[in-house]
Design a protein around this motif. Structure first.
Motif, PDB file in Angstrom:
ATOM      1  N   MET A   9      23.865  -3.742   0.838  1.00 55.79           N
ATOM      2  CA  MET A   9      24.840  -4.617   0.184  1.00 55.79           C
ATOM      3  C   MET A   9      25.755  -5.273   1.224  1.00 55.79           C
ATOM      4  O   MET A   9      26.147  -6.445   1.070  1.00 55.79           O
ATOM      5  N   CYS A  10      26.108  -4.516   2.279  1.00 58.13           N
ATOM      6  CA  CYS A  10      26.899  -5.098   3.372  1.00 58.13           C
ATOM      7  C   CYS A  10      26.154  -6.265   4.010  1.00 58.13           C
ATOM      8  O   CYS A  10      26.734  -7.328   4.286  1.00 58.13           O
ATOM      9  N   GLU A  11      24.869  -6.054   4.263  1.00 54.56           N
ATOM     10  CA  GLU A  11      24.103  -7.056   5.000  1.00 54.56           C
ATOM     11  C   GLU A  11      23.858  -8.312   4.174  1.00 54.56           C
ATOM     12  O   GLU A  11      23.942  -9.427   4.693  1.00 54.56           O
ATOM     13  N   ILE A  12      23.563  -8.152   2.885  1.00 56.15           N
ATOM     14  CA  ILE A  12      23.381  -9.360   2.083  1.00 56.15           C
ATOM     15  C   ILE A  12      24.709 -10.087   1.906  1.00 56.15           C
ATOM     16  O   ILE A  12      24.739 -11.323   1.763  1.00 56.15           O
ATOM     17  N   SER A  13      25.818  -9.335   1.941  1.00 61.77           N
ATOM     18  CA  SER A  13      27.138  -9.978   1.903  1.00 61.77           C
ATOM     19  C   SER A  13      27.357 -10.812   3.157  1.00 61.77           C
ATOM     20  O   SER A  13      27.893 -11.928   3.097  1.00 61.77           O
ATOM     21  N   ALA A  14      26.938 -10.262   4.324  1.00 64.68           N
ATOM     22  CA  ALA A  14      27.082 -10.994   5.581  1.00 64.68           C
ATOM     23  C   ALA A  14      26.252 -12.278   5.561  1.00 64.68           C
ATOM     24  O   ALA A  14      26.699 -13.334   6.037  1.00 64.68           O
ATOM     25  N   VAL A  15      25.041 -12.196   5.016  1.00 66.35           N
ATOM     26  CA  VAL A  15      24.199 -13.396   4.916  1.00 66.35           C
ATOM     27  C   VAL A  15      24.896 -14.458   4.070  1.00 66.35           C
ATOM     28  O   VAL A  15      24.947 -15.641   4.436  1.00 66.35           O
ATOM     29  N   GLY A  16      25.456 -14.029   2.943  1.00 70.71           N
ATOM     30  CA  GLY A  16      26.157 -14.981   2.085  1.00 70.71           C
ATOM     31  C   GLY A  16      27.366 -15.599   2.761  1.00 70.71           C
ATOM     32  O   GLY A  16      27.621 -16.809   2.656  1.00 70.71           O
ATOM     33  N   MET A  17      28.119 -14.773   3.505  1.00 69.26           N
ATOM     34  CA  MET A  17      29.318 -15.262   4.185  1.00 69.26           C
ATOM     35  C   MET A  17      28.985 -16.302   5.246  1.00 69.26           C
ATOM     36  O   MET A  17      29.642 -17.350   5.338  1.00 69.26           O
ATOM     37  N   TYR A  18      27.957 -16.045   6.039  1.00 72.34           N
ATOM     38  CA  TYR A  18      27.690 -16.925   7.180  1.00 72.34           C
ATOM     39  C   TYR A  18      26.792 -18.099   6.845  1.00 72.34           C
ATOM     40  O   TYR A  18      26.723 -19.060   7.612  1.00 72.34           O
ATOM     41  N   LEU A  25      28.704  -8.301  -6.706  1.00 71.84           N
ATOM     42  CA  LEU A  25      30.000  -8.133  -6.047  1.00 71.84           C
ATOM     43  C   LEU A  25      30.333  -9.323  -5.158  1.00 71.84           C
ATOM     44  O   LEU A  25      31.505  -9.669  -4.983  1.00 71.84           O
ATOM     45  N   ASN A  26      29.306  -9.953  -4.588  1.00 66.70           N
ATOM     46  CA  ASN A  26      29.542 -11.168  -3.804  1.00 66.70           C
ATOM     47  C   ASN A  26      30.002 -12.316  -4.691  1.00 66.70           C
ATOM     48  O   ASN A  26      30.653 -13.250  -4.205  1.00 66.70           O
ATOM     49  N   TYR A  27      29.669 -12.235  -5.947  1.00 63.43           N
ATOM     50  CA  TYR A  27      30.126 -13.243  -6.904  1.00 63.43           C
ATOM     51  C   TYR A  27      31.567 -12.962  -7.328  1.00 63.43           C
ATOM     52  O   TYR A  27      32.385 -13.877  -7.458  1.00 63.43           O
ATOM     53  N   VAL A  28      31.897 -11.678  -7.501  1.00 68.11           N
ATOM     54  CA  VAL A  28      33.218 -11.304  -8.032  1.00 68.11           C
ATOM     55  C   VAL A  28      34.262 -11.163  -6.928  1.00 68.11           C
ATOM     56  O   VAL A  28      35.389 -11.636  -7.054  1.00 68.11           O
ATOM     57  N   PHE A  29      33.880 -10.457  -5.808  1.00 69.16           N
ATOM     58  CA  PHE A  29      34.818 -10.191  -4.707  1.00 69.16           C
ATOM     59  C   PHE A  29      34.243 -10.693  -3.381  1.00 69.16           C
ATOM     60  O   PHE A  29      33.955  -9.891  -2.481  1.00 69.16           O
ATOM     61  N   PRO A  30      34.056 -11.976  -3.211  1.00 71.25           N
ATOM     62  CA  PRO A  30      33.380 -12.479  -2.004  1.00 71.25           C
ATOM     63  C   PRO A  30      34.116 -12.194  -0.702  1.00 71.25           C
ATOM     64  O   PRO A  30      33.494 -12.092   0.351  1.00 71.25           O
ATOM     65  N   ASP A  31      35.440 -12.033  -0.746  1.00 67.01           N
ATOM     66  CA  ASP A  31      36.210 -11.882   0.495  1.00 67.01           C
ATOM     67  C   ASP A  31      36.326 -10.439   0.979  1.00 67.01           C
ATOM     68  O   ASP A  31      36.580 -10.203   2.165  1.00 67.01           O
ATOM     69  N   SER A  32      36.170  -9.479   0.088  1.00 67.83           N
ATOM     70  CA  SER A  32      36.432  -8.086   0.463  1.00 67.83           C
ATOM     71  C   SER A  32      35.238  -7.155   0.333  1.00 67.83           C
ATOM     72  O   SER A  32      35.301  -6.018   0.805  1.00 67.83           O
ATOM     73  N   TYR A  37      33.896  -5.307   3.631  1.00 61.63           N
ATOM     74  CA  TYR A  37      34.729  -4.275   4.246  1.00 61.63           C
ATOM     75  C   TYR A  37      34.729  -2.990   3.418  1.00 61.63           C
ATOM     76  O   TYR A  37      34.735  -1.885   3.962  1.00 61.63           O
ATOM     77  N   TYR A  38      34.715  -3.117   2.085  1.00 63.12           N
ATOM     78  CA  TYR A  38      34.650  -1.933   1.244  1.00 63.12           C
ATOM     79  C   TYR A  38      33.310  -1.212   1.411  1.00 63.12           C
ATOM     80  O   TYR A  38      33.257   0.023   1.510  1.00 63.12           O
ATOM     81  N   MET A  39      32.234  -1.976   1.437  1.00 59.38           N
ATOM     82  CA  MET A  39      30.911  -1.372   1.564  1.00 59.38           C
ATOM     83  C   MET A  39      30.724  -0.701   2.930  1.00 59.38           C
ATOM     84  O   MET A  39      30.062   0.326   3.042  1.00 59.38           O
ATOM     85  N   SER A  40      31.325  -1.275   3.975  1.00 54.07           N
ATOM     86  CA  SER A  40      31.184  -0.680   5.309  1.00 54.07           C
ATOM     87  C   SER A  40      31.884   0.674   5.374  1.00 54.07           C
ATOM     88  O   SER A  40      31.393   1.615   6.005  1.00 54.07           O
TER      89      SER A  40
END
Length: 480
Positions: free
Chosen positions: A116-125, A360-367, A370-373
């Motif tokens: 989940m951390c990694e797919i969040s990073a993909v979405g962010m960048y 979670l990337n849809y609901v809390f994209p900014d945080s 960090y929570y998952m890490s």
């Protein structure tokens, strides 16, 4: 002398392991280093430097030494007994079915959260190129692509991981050379060498004391989490003894060079308090050197790094559920292999759970990242502590002749075991003093408590205690 198969862990489920032995030495070498190099290095260093200052280099060094002992402890047992269940299977021998159950599911949980951390990073960048795109869309696309790769064949997983890990390694080496040219020869700084003075001129080398180092250790553990994946690959390695020993020996030095070396270079060029959150120091160094399209290049590398770690996560999750099912600690359907001899059901289930990360990337994209890490870190702490305990119990059960004939003994036993224990206490202290990481400590009791209740409720493993491992220590009598 001891016979060649003198130390062997056997169980009923080992006979059922039919995973294809398609991982070569080059795959395992890059899987070992690729599983460690992730967005924590490319992005997390800026945030961690705010906690420890230049002493972040010391935190990565201490963490690297601990990681090495964890790998050597795992290697000592895994070289003798290469199975895909790895430490989760060994836990059943030395700690009983309850610990085996918790460890297997905990490791699956650790990697699912990391995914989940990694797919969040993909979405962010991805937003660097498409600022208006919803963050969850590229996250979902990346998850789908990695799912397909893992379902096809372990060979394709190995090839994918090999090349994407190679991209990360090349980028880090390039940054080290460019950074050293700035430090020693003034590249990108009008020929004025920056030197190393930033490591001690901004309030000293350790401006926040040992507490700052302890806080930074949380990011260090997150950065190094996944290195124990080497033990999981043993069940699908063509030559597990040679591959594991080679990978473990090399990964320590490579990690030290990549992490400690990178931190020394970055914090020498830029004072720790000037590194902005959300911007990779790698981008800053390449831009300062005048390299065109530096931001685009590094953003691509970060995305490929995240995809690489997600690839490893899907691999581990599938194999861990497969091992759990074989030990009767998960539904039997998860023990079924596809025509390509991959645990497809476990991979599909893990991918489905990862959809929570997309949400979670849809609901809390900014945080969400960090929570998952922080949650991943607590899972890693359990795994590393257990590995050291397993090796401790394993070694205590051997006589002097057996110890002398171990193929890959861990050095500094038992003091290395005690050192890792102290390290875990320091990490826990660091999490308790940092607001962003407290979520990991809040979630852990609920997770482990829930697993305990499930075990007791369904009496998992109790009915199957006769299928536990049996340790065989067959010693040949020395000639008279």
């Amino acid at each position: 002398m001891m016979s060649s198969n003198s130390l062997q862990l056997e169980s009923e489920f080992l006979e059922e392991e039919n995973l294809k032995k398609d991982l070569k030495d080059r795959h395992i070498q890059l899987i070992a280093i690729g599983g460690v190099i992730g967005v924590a290095l490319f992005m997390g260093s800026a945030q961690a430097s705010k906690m420890a200052g230049p002493a972040l280099t010391l935190a990565y060094l201490i963490g690297g030494i601990v990681m090495y002992f964890v790998l050597r402890a795992l290697g000592e047992v895994a070289v003798e007994n290469p199975v895909s269940a790895s430490f989760a299977g060994y836990a059943r021998v030395f700690c009983g079915p309850l610990t085996s159950f918790i460890t297997g599911w905990n490791y699956w949980y650790q990697w699912v959260v990391l995914a989940m951390c990694e797919i969040s990073a993909v979405g962010m960048y991805m937003k660097y190129w498409s600022p208006d795109i919803e963050q969850w869309i590229p996250a979902l696309i990346c998850l789908a692509v990695v799912l397909i790769i893992n379902l096809v064949s372990v060979k394709y997983y190995g090839e994918f991981e090999f090349w994407f890990a190679l991209i990360k390694v090349i980028t880090i080496i390039a940054m080290l050379f460019v950074g050293l040219a700035m430090i020693l020869f003034g590249l990108g700084n009008d020929g004025i060498a920056t030197g190393f003075s930033n490591l001690w001129s901004q309030g000293g080398f350790m401006p926040f004391g040992w507490l700052g180092v302890a806080k930074a250790l949380v990011m260090v553990v997150f950065a190094y989490s996944g290195v124990e994946l080497i033990g999981i690959t043993a069940g699908e390695a063509a030559d597990p003894e040679a591959s594991l020993k080679s990978a473990i020996d090399k990964v320590f030095w490579r990690v030290l060079i990549f992490y400690v070396g990178s931190m020394v270079v970055i914090l020498s060029i830029f004072p720790y308090d000037t590194l902005p959150k959300g911007v990779s120091p790698f981008v800053m160094i390449f831009e300062k050197a005048g390299i065109p399209y530096a931001a685009s290049i590094i953003n691509f590398v970060i995305m490929s790094s995240a995809a690489s770690c997600l690839n490893s996560a899907m691999y581990v999750c599938g194999r861990m559920l497969y091992g759990l099912a074989l030990r009767k600690e998960a539904p039997a359907i998860l023990s079924k292999l596809s025509a390509n001899q991959v645990p497809a059901n476990g991979i599909l289930l893990s991918s489905a759970v990862c959809l929570i990360g997309v949400y979670l990337n849809y609901v809390f994209p900014d945080s969400v990242f960090y929570y998952m890490s922080a949650i991943t870190t607590t899972g890693c702490m359990w795994t590393w502590s257990l590995i050291m305990y397993i090796q401790y119990k394993w070694r205590k059960g051997l006589n002097k002749e057996q110890v002398a004939n171990l193929k890959y003994p861990m050095p500094f036993y038992p003091y290395a075991n005690y050192l890792v224990g102290l390290f875990m206490l320091a990490v826990t202290l660091g999490m308790g003093y940092d607001h962003d990481n407290l979520v990991g400590l809040y979630v852990a009791p609920a997770w482990y408590g829930g697993l305990y209740l499930l075990y007791k409720l369904f009496k998992i493993g109790i009915v199957h205690e006769k299928a536990d491992f049996v340790i065989q220590t067959k010693c040949e009598q020395p000639p008279l």
